[in-house]
Design a protein around this motif. Structure first.
Motif, short mmCIF file in Angstrom:
data_model
loop_
_atom_site.label_atom_id
_atom_site.label_comp_id
_atom_site.label_asym_id
_atom_site.label_seq_id
_atom_site.Cartn_x
_atom_site.Cartn_y
_atom_site.Cartn_z
N ILE A 2 8.61 -4.97 16.45
CA ILE A 2 9.11 -3.72 15.08
C ILE A 2 8.69 -3.76 14.71
O ILE A 2 8.33 -5.00 13.39
CB ILE A 2 10.41 -3.71 15.48
CG1 ILE A 2 11.30 -3.66 17.01
CG2 ILE A 2 10.83 -3.00 14.10
CD1 ILE A 2 11.50 -2.31 16.86
N SER A 3 7.94 -3.39 13.45
CA SER A 3 7.56 -3.37 12.08
C SER A 3 8.54 -2.13 11.28
O SER A 3 8.68 -1.03 11.79
CB SER A 3 5.75 -3.00 12.21
OG SER A 3 5.71 -3.76 12.69
N LYS A 4 8.74 -3.02 10.35
CA LYS A 4 9.56 -2.02 9.22
C LYS A 4 9.51 -2.23 8.30
O LYS A 4 8.36 -2.44 6.90
CB LYS A 4 10.84 -3.46 9.17
CG LYS A 4 11.79 -3.50 10.16
CD LYS A 4 12.69 -4.44 9.11
CE LYS A 4 13.93 -4.27 10.54
NZ LYS A 4 15.18 -5.38 10.62
N VAL A 5 9.22 -0.60 7.52
CA VAL A 5 8.23 -0.17 6.35
C VAL A 5 8.84 0.13 5.68
O VAL A 5 10.05 1.31 5.35
CB VAL A 5 7.29 0.81 6.88
CG1 VAL A 5 6.14 1.19 5.19
CG2 VAL A 5 6.05 0.70 8.06
N ILE A 42 11.01 2.98 7.34
CA ILE A 42 10.72 3.36 9.12
C ILE A 42 10.37 2.43 9.83
O ILE A 42 10.59 1.12 8.98
CB ILE A 42 9.43 4.13 8.63
CG1 ILE A 42 9.42 5.32 7.84
CG2 ILE A 42 8.90 5.07 10.04
CD1 ILE A 42 7.84 5.95 7.12
N GLU A 43 11.31 2.96 10.66
CA GLU A 43 11.18 1.39 12.36
C GLU A 43 10.03 2.05 12.80
O GLU A 43 9.90 3.20 13.15
CB GLU A 43 12.63 1.17 12.46
CG GLU A 43 13.34 0.02 12.38
CD GLU A 43 14.06 -0.27 13.05
OE1 GLU A 43 15.40 -0.69 12.30
OE2 GLU A 43 14.41 0.00 14.12
N PRO B 16 15.38 13.36 14.94
CA PRO B 16 14.38 15.17 15.18
C PRO B 16 13.49 14.10 14.00
O PRO B 16 12.32 14.26 14.61
CB PRO B 16 14.90 15.52 14.63
CG PRO B 16 16.53 15.64 14.07
CD PRO B 16 16.63 14.09 14.52
N ALA B 17 13.24 13.77 12.78
CA ALA B 17 12.49 13.34 12.25
C ALA B 17 11.82 11.79 12.51
O ALA B 17 10.41 12.09 12.35
CB ALA B 17 13.21 12.89 10.66
N GLY B 18 12.24 11.10 13.09
CA GLY B 18 11.50 9.78 14.42
C GLY B 18 10.42 11.01 14.94
O GLY B 18 10.14 10.50 14.99
N ARG B 19 10.88 11.20 15.58
CA ARG B 19 10.46 12.18 17.11
C ARG B 19 9.53 12.58 15.95
O ARG B 19 8.11 12.90 16.64
CB ARG B 19 11.59 12.95 17.36
CG ARG B 19 10.76 13.22 19.01
CD ARG B 19 11.43 14.01 19.57
NE ARG B 19 11.23 14.15 21.27
CZ ARG B 19 11.85 14.45 22.10
NH1 ARG B 19 13.18 14.50 22.03
NH2 ARG B 19 11.23 15.10 22.73
N ALA B 20 9.78 13.36 15.11
CA ALA B 20 8.14 13.90 14.51
C ALA B 20 7.30 12.86 13.81
O ALA B 20 6.06 13.62 14.00
CB ALA B 20 8.50 15.09 13.94
N ALA B 36 9.61 6.42 16.91
CA ALA B 36 9.60 5.71 14.62
C ALA B 36 11.33 6.23 14.75
O ALA B 36 11.73 6.77 15.05
CB ALA B 36 9.01 6.33 14.30
N MET B 37 11.09 6.19 14.22
CA MET B 37 13.37 6.01 13.41
C MET B 37 12.30 6.24 11.28
O MET B 37 12.05 5.53 11.09
CB MET B 37 13.98 4.42 13.57
CG MET B 37 15.44 5.09 13.25
SD MET B 37 16.02 5.14 11.28
CE MET B 37 15.65 3.17 10.96
N VAL B 38 13.18 7.19 10.93
CA VAL B 38 13.54 7.30 9.31
C VAL B 38 14.66 7.09 9.15
O VAL B 38 15.61 8.32 9.79
CB VAL B 38 12.21 8.89 9.12
CG1 VAL B 38 12.47 8.92 7.98
CG2 VAL B 38 11.20 8.94 10.14
#
Lengths: 85, 85
Positions: A2-5, A42-43, B16-20, B36-38
């Motif tokens: 996992i990278s976290k931004v 962002i993960e 949805p944001a993470g998916r996009a 990704a996860m936002v």
């Protein structure tokens, strides 16, 4: 891995969301809050075996998509998730 | 003292944001990104002398305002900024 931004506005960029949050927190009685900044977290769940390679790729993603270098700074945290047995 | 709060959606909540973002990154050639996860990144500049007290107050802010405990988890990072001479 996992990278976290963490993406944040640069110091001198106007931050209305941060200002509104500061006021709201003060209003709720959290008067010790002098200022707040609201940015993006962002993960990224990535499929690279190589830690160094992943760092490089995440840097590239930040540069190309995740952060706007004109107004934003970013910080990257890399985390190794151990596989459960 | 600065406190950083990372707010993220719980694992089973639709993002949805993470998916996009995942799709966009894959589209740009970052095929190693599986998901990704936002979320939100909040930085609080606070005027408390007491580290333990500050931790407690930030917890309270998360509970009352910063995170929605039904759908979000949060993580707090405390950082001591040394005064420049």
């Amino acid at each position: 891995m996992i990278s976290k931004v963490l993406v944040r506005l640069k110091e001198d960029v106007l931050d209305p969301a941060g200002r509104a949050l500061t006021e709201q927190l003060n209003h709720l009685g959290f008067n010790e809050v002098k200022s707040a900044m609201v940015g993006k977290y962002i993960e990224l769940n990535m499929d690279t075996g190589d830690r160094e390679k992943q760092k490089e790729r995440v840097q590239e993603m930040c540069h190309r998509l995740l952060a706007n270098s004109l107004i934003e700074d970013y910080e990257i945290i890399h985390e190794v998730i151990e596989k459960k047995p």
